[in-house]
Design a protein around this motif. Structure first.
Motif, PDB file in Angstrom:
ATOM      1  N   VAL A  59       0.833  -1.209   0.000  1.00 29.03           N
ATOM      2  CA  VAL A  59       0.000   0.000   0.000  1.00 29.03           C
ATOM      3  C   VAL A  59       0.870   1.262   0.000  1.00 29.03           C
ATOM      4  O   VAL A  59       0.634   2.187  -0.784  1.00 29.03           O
ATOM      5  N   PHE A  60       1.896   1.256   0.851  1.00 27.71           N
ATOM      6  CA  PHE A  60       2.735   2.452   0.916  1.00 27.71           C
ATOM      7  C   PHE A  60       3.490   2.663  -0.399  1.00 27.71           C
ATOM      8  O   PHE A  60       3.662   3.784  -0.859  1.00 27.71           O
ATOM      9  N   ASN A  61       3.905   1.571  -1.035  1.00 27.72           N
ATOM     10  CA  ASN A  61       4.625   1.702  -2.301  1.00 27.72           C
ATOM     11  C   ASN A  61       3.735   2.271  -3.389  1.00 27.72           C
ATOM     12  O   ASN A  61       4.170   3.109  -4.178  1.00 27.72           O
ATOM     13  N   ILE A  62       2.477   1.823  -3.413  1.00 27.57           N
ATOM     14  CA  ILE A  62       1.552   2.351  -4.414  1.00 27.57           C
ATOM     15  C   ILE A  62       1.366   3.853  -4.208  1.00 27.57           C
ATOM     16  O   ILE A  62       1.467   4.647  -5.146  1.00 27.57           O
ATOM     17  N   THR A  68       5.320  10.202  -6.978  1.00 29.74           N
ATOM     18  CA  THR A  68       6.506  10.513  -7.778  1.00 29.74           C
ATOM     19  C   THR A  68       6.167  10.912  -9.215  1.00 29.74           C
ATOM     20  O   THR A  68       7.022  11.426  -9.918  1.00 29.74           O
ATOM     21  N   VAL A  69       4.945  10.658  -9.660  1.00 32.06           N
ATOM     22  CA  VAL A  69       4.570  11.050 -11.030  1.00 32.06           C
ATOM     23  C   VAL A  69       4.524  12.577 -11.102  1.00 32.06           C
ATOM     24  O   VAL A  69       3.901  13.208 -10.259  1.00 32.06           O
ATOM     25  N   MET A  93      -5.366  15.110  -7.709  1.00 31.19           N
ATOM     26  CA  MET A  93      -4.955  15.688  -6.417  1.00 31.19           C
ATOM     27  C   MET A  93      -5.157  14.690  -5.283  1.00 31.19           C
ATOM     28  O   MET A  93      -4.358  14.586  -4.368  1.00 31.19           O
ATOM     29  N   PHE A  94      -6.260  13.953  -5.384  1.00 30.15           N
ATOM     30  CA  PHE A  94      -6.548  12.940  -4.373  1.00 30.15           C
ATOM     31  C   PHE A  94      -5.418  11.904  -4.331  1.00 30.15           C
ATOM     32  O   PHE A  94      -4.927  11.533  -3.265  1.00 30.15           O
ATOM     33  N   LEU A  95      -4.983  11.486  -5.532  1.00 30.77           N
ATOM     34  CA  LEU A  95      -3.919  10.487  -5.577  1.00 30.77           C
ATOM     35  C   LEU A  95      -2.632  11.036  -4.953  1.00 30.77           C
ATOM     36  O   LEU A  95      -1.908  10.319  -4.265  1.00 30.77           O
ATOM     37  N   TYR A  96      -2.393  12.333  -5.186  1.00 28.12           N
ATOM     38  CA  TYR A  96      -1.212  12.945  -4.575  1.00 28.12           C
ATOM     39  C   TYR A  96      -1.309  12.997  -3.046  1.00 28.12           C
ATOM     40  O   TYR A  96      -0.327  12.859  -2.340  1.00 28.12           O
ATOM     41  N   SER A  97      -2.514  13.237  -2.577  1.00 28.00           N
ATOM     42  CA  SER A  97      -2.669  13.428  -1.124  1.00 28.00           C
ATOM     43  C   SER A  97      -2.526  12.114  -0.355  1.00 28.00           C
ATOM     44  O   SER A  97      -2.320  12.110   0.854  1.00 28.00           O
ATOM     45  N   LEU A  98      -2.627  10.974  -1.062  1.00 29.24           N
ATOM     46  CA  LEU A  98      -2.626   9.682  -0.368  1.00 29.24           C
ATOM     47  C   LEU A  98      -1.418   9.504   0.553  1.00 29.24           C
ATOM     48  O   LEU A  98      -1.555   9.189   1.727  1.00 29.24           O
ATOM     49  N   LEU A  99      -0.232   9.702  -0.003  1.00 28.59           N
ATOM     50  CA  LEU A  99       0.959   9.356   0.769  1.00 28.59           C
ATOM     51  C   LEU A  99       1.101  10.180   2.051  1.00 28.59           C
ATOM     52  O   LEU A  99       1.216   9.606   3.132  1.00 28.59           O
TER      53      LEU A  99
END
Ligand SMILES: Nc1ncnc2c1ncn2[C@@H]1O[C@H](COP(=O)(O)OP(=O)(O)OP(=O)(O)O)[C@@H](O)[C@H]1O
Ligand SMILES: [Mg+2]
Lengths: 218, 373
Positions: A59-62, A68-69, A93-99
């Motif tokens: 999960v953390f790697n995803i 990183t994109v 933006m949502f995908l960016y906020s995940l980590l």
């Protein structure tokens, strides 16, 4: 002097549309932040309950890969899937906020002294009660700082969303480039900074008032 | 009462931590688990509230198999003081102490009352400390709160894992005294883990000495001191303490032989006269062969019209035998509040009366020598 007067006139003529861009910007930022929170907090809690390290690192790697994109590439990749406009922008933006959200919530819960969680269990809290009454309140400072940092990032990243026609303050800047209008570029930039700083201050105040009511300890 | 029968624990990683543990924790007693670090004390304790599950053998609580309890319910009815105190830092002292009563859905006024009561019990002024947070208390005060929290819902069993370990000697001594005093009032089954032999000797009814996941010896502090099972126990207790633990002299040293029993053949009047002269309310009665018949009661002599001396025997008084363990005698005396008792030999022949003054003098000198306690 001349410049300032011109700039005031610019505002007087354009303020309804400037405001519209600003509101769009806020809506996109808020939307992606809220969705991010709703997804990551339960997910992070689930991860702390998992015994398998394999799933955790997956999960953390995803989440890390999304991070990183490059922004412009991420937005471009959204077009074939979700077309153009707000929807793909918010998704990106949502995908960016995940980590950052995931990492802070997870670290917050992990950081709690194992003796305290043990005591909660030993007293007879069930798993849910322990989470609500003990673990989340204790992890809250971490979670809040994750939300605070992420919200500032998002406000800045959303500026790029105009590239795929999502509007927002980036829209002002892009049309400024198109019309070679310094005022538009300057205003878009200024407002993006103001929004980010104001949001940061708002969260800072909120954290401070929370700490006053529930004193931080040990 | 909690009973462990052939209990084993193997952790997921394959370490065999507890090996064939047989133990009995009686109700109302302080049971102390002691042994070197890593011998399995905490593990043993955590089996009892199922924070850890045993992998072999059986555990019974009041004859009911522990596997049949709902673990969450079980924990709410068992006090637990964990090794690292574990107060909730984001809750006030009040909320910390009220944790289990709230889980058990007590009403507010009952909880209020109970919290005040408990804070007073552990010598902290409720008004002063209730609204504070754990970080605003000293280490010793936090440990007191840890104990108060464990007692909150009046559990019948309390598990205490090195509850006083982080304290300076003075606070520790104080809390030990408080625990012993408290136990006289509350009469719980306490299972107490410690590293500290002095602590164990001071508070325990039963000491359980463990090593590498096995019970090496169990018994009263006296039994352990006077009869260490092997060199490990001897070493663990320490020469210093063993030296001071001379056994108490046997009961026969405290018999006053000058008191002559009354013979069955004597007349009622002469008996009354004798009792009056000696200012005694009670006197031993024997037959011709010196067989002990019982303790005459002056009250009965005065109140009953019979002329047979046997009718005046007080049946509630039992004679002690010369080979009885002095510890048991002391316990018996304490329980029945007798001031003097007849002693007989194994054939029920009257030997004499026990000399209480001598007895207490001797006990005091032995316990005094042990010092510090
Ligand atoms: N979850 C676990 N998994 C594997 N081994 C464990 C686990 N918990 C404890 N152990 C091992 O079990 C043994 C006994 O541990 P335990 O905590 O019961 O010791 P203890 O007697 O309480 O020690 P201390 O006096 O240091 O508190 C130790 O060797 C420890 O390493
Ligand atoms: Mg331990």
């Amino acid at each position: 002097m001349e410049f300032i007067r011109n700039y005031f006139e610019f505002w007087r003529d354009r303020y309804p549309s400037i405001l519209e861009y600003a509101v769009q910007h806020l809506i996109m930022s808020a939307l992606s932040l809220v969705i991010g929170i709703l997804v990551t907090i339960p997910l992070a809690i689930l991860l702390t309950r998992l015994k398998r390290n394999f799933l955790k690192s997956l999960v953390f790697n995803i989440a890390n890969v999304f991070q990183t994109v490059p922004t412009i590439a991420m937005l471009a990749l959204m077009i074939p899937i979700l077309g153009i406009g707000m929807k793909p922008a918010v998704t990106a933006m949502f995908l960016y906020s995940l980590l950052p959200l995931l990492r802070n919530t997870y670290a917050g819960i992990q950081s709690i002294d194992s003796g305290i969680v043990d005591a909660a269990k030993g007293m007879g809290y069930n798993s849910f009660q322990s989470l609500i009454k003990v673990e989340l309140p204790l992890a809250m400072p971490y979670i809040m700082s994750g939300i605070r940092v992420t919200s500032v990032y998002i406000i800045s990243w959303v500026t790029m969303a105009a590239v795929i026609g999502a509007g927002g303050l980036g829209g002002l800047i892009i049309s400024g480039i198109g019309f070679n209008d310094k005022n538009l570029i300057f205003t878009g930039t200024l407002l993006a900074i103001v929004l980010a700083v104001a949001t940061d201050l708002l969260f800072a105040r909120f954290e401070k008032s929370r700490n006053r009511t529930r004193r931080k300890t040990i | 009462m909690i009973e462990l029968r052939k209990v084993n624990k193997v952790y997921e990683d394959g370490t065999h931590v507890l090996k064939d543990i047989d133990l009995l924790f009686e109700s109302g007693k302080i049971n102390v688990l002691i042994g070197p670090s890593g011998c399995g004390k905490t593990t043993t304790m955590r089996l009892l509230n199922r924070l850890t599950e045993h992998t072999g053998g059986e555990i019974f609580i009041d004859e009911k198999n522990i596997a049949d309890f709902n673990p969450i319910e079980l924990r709410r009815h068992m006090g637990y003081v964990i090794q690292s105190i574990g107060l909730f830092p984001h809750m006030t002292i009040y909320d910390n102490v009220a944790t289990v009563p709230r889980l058990l859905k007590w009403d507010k006024s009952k909880i209020d009352k109970r919290v005040n009561e408990l804070l007073e019990l552990v010598n902290l002024n409720p008004e002063q400390y209730k609204k504070r947070y754990p970080s605003e208390l000293s280490g010793g005060q936090q440990q007191r709160i840890g104990v108060a929290r464990a007692l909150a819902a009046e559990p019948a069993t309390i598990l205490m894992d090195e509850p006083f370990s982080a304290l300076d000697p003075i606070s520790r001594d104080q809390l030990q005294n408080e625990l012993v005093r408290l136990q006289e009032d509350i009469q719980k089954t306490i299972i107490f883990v410690t590293h500290d032999m002095d602590e164990a000797l001071k508070i325990a009814d039963q000491i359980i000495l463990m090593k590498d996941g096995r019970v090496v010896q169990k018994g009263t502090p006296r039994e352990i001191l006077t009869n260490p099972a092997n060199d490990f126990v001897r070493e663990f207790i320490g020469e210093e303490r063993l030296k001071t633990a001379e056994p108490l002299p046997s009961l026969s040293n405290f018999i006053d032989p000058t008191i002559q029993a009354i013979h069955l053949s004597e007349s009622k009047e002469s008996v009354i006269k004798k009792l009056m002269e000696q200012q005694c309310f009670t006197y031993p009665l024997v037959d011709e062969t010196n067989q002990f018949l019982g303790q005459l009661s002056l009250q009965k002599i005065m109140n009953e019209s019979s002329v047979h001396l046997e009718d005046f025997v007080d049946p509630s008084v039992q004679a002690l035998t010369t080979d009885q363990d002095i510890e048991d005698v002391l316990e018996y005396l304490e329980k029945h509040k007798h001031h003097s008792l007849p002693v007989v030999d194994n054939e029920n022949m009257f030997v004499g009366m026990i000399d209480m003054k001598e007895l207490f003098r001797s006990v005091r000198s032995v316990y005094g020598k042990r010092g510090g306690n």
